[in-house]
Design an enzyme around this catalytic site. Structure first.
Site, short mmCIF file in Angstrom:
data_model
loop_
_atom_site.label_atom_id
_atom_site.label_comp_id
_atom_site.label_asym_id
_atom_site.label_seq_id
_atom_site.Cartn_x
_atom_site.Cartn_y
_atom_site.Cartn_z
N GLY A 71 0.83 -1.19 0.00
CA GLY A 71 0.00 0.00 0.00
C GLY A 71 0.87 1.24 0.00
N GLN A 97 3.07 9.82 1.05
CA GLN A 97 4.34 9.09 1.13
C GLN A 97 5.26 9.37 -0.06
OE1 GLN A 97 2.32 5.19 2.06
NE2 GLN A 97 4.20 4.97 3.25
N CYS A 115 5.31 -0.35 7.27
CA CYS A 115 4.99 0.80 6.42
C CYS A 115 6.25 1.16 5.65
CB CYS A 115 4.56 1.96 7.33
SG CYS A 115 4.23 3.48 6.43
N LEU A 116 6.10 1.49 4.38
CA LEU A 116 7.28 1.83 3.56
C LEU A 116 7.99 3.08 4.08
CD1 LEU A 116 5.95 1.08 -0.04
CD2 LEU A 116 7.55 -0.30 1.32
N HIS A 158 -4.97 1.59 7.05
CA HIS A 158 -3.61 2.14 7.16
C HIS A 158 -3.39 3.27 6.14
CE1 HIS A 158 0.92 1.42 7.69
NE2 HIS A 158 0.85 2.21 6.64
N GLU A 159 -3.79 3.01 4.90
CA GLU A 159 -3.53 4.01 3.84
C GLU A 159 -4.41 5.24 4.00
OE1 GLU A 159 -0.86 3.63 2.33
OE2 GLU A 159 -0.63 1.54 2.91
N HIS A 210 -2.97 7.55 6.46
CA HIS A 210 -1.88 8.38 5.91
C HIS A 210 -2.42 9.69 5.36
CE1 HIS A 210 1.94 6.28 6.04
NE2 HIS A 210 1.42 5.17 5.55
NI NI Z 1 2.21 3.26 5.53
#
Ligand code: NI
Length: 167
Positions: free
Chosen positions: A46, A51, A91-92, A133-134, A137
């Site tokens: 995701g 991000q 998370c990236l 989660h996304e 963000h």
């Molecule tokens: Ni994330």
């Protein structure tokens, strides 16, 4: 295609609220394509606009049920189950940091696809988790915010290590 740089914890853009997309045009199509590519190359499931430094309400994610990458524009949660589940999450924007996060087990999310068509996604388990989660963000909320203060304290040193400082 252009792979985007992924913003790491400490970047202020991760704490900002993304703005709704009003027109789906070439810029949005290009961004969606780049985000999918960036997500794939980074090995994530995701990615949210913030991000990659873009404060637009857009997410890409791998739908684990259909095994394909999808894009959702202006996503919003219309239903969260009362039943919750606690599973490991990463998370990236947080290299090598994982912890168990409690989330609703099922969600219903509405948004637009790349044709501007309203779509509804019902997700449970992993898909529900990715969507929550996304969408977090896009509101400047990070998964570590969802941990207990005690867990966050345990991660403190790791977080400090990865955290970038902006000029
Ligand atoms: Ni994330």
């Amino acid at each position: 295609m252009a792979v985007k740089g992924i913003k790491i914890y400490g970047s202020s853009v991760l704490r900002e609220k993304a703005q709704p997309i009003e027109n789906i045009d070439q810029k949005v199509w290009d961004l969606a394509r780049d985000m999918k590519e960036t997500m794939r190359l980074a090995g994530g499931v995701g990615l949210a606009g913030n991000q990659v430094g873009v404060l637009w309400r857009i997410i890409t994610f791998t739908n684990p049920e259909e095994k394909k990458d999808q894009v959702l524009i202006n996503p919003h949660i219309v239903y969260l189950s009362e039943e919750k589940e606690k599973e490991e999450e990463g998370c990236l924007s947080f290299p090598d940091i994982y912890d168990r996060v409690e989330r609703a087990k099922e969600v219903i999310v509405e948004g637009w696809n790349l044709d501007g068509k309203e779509i509804t996604i019902e997700g449970k388990g992993l898909l529900a988790r990715i969507l929550q989660h996304e969408i977090d963000h896009l509101d400047g909320i990070l998964f570590v915010d969802r941990l207990s203060p005690a867990r966050r304290l345990l991660l403190h040193n790791k977080l400090k290590k990865i955290s970038i400082t902006e000029e």
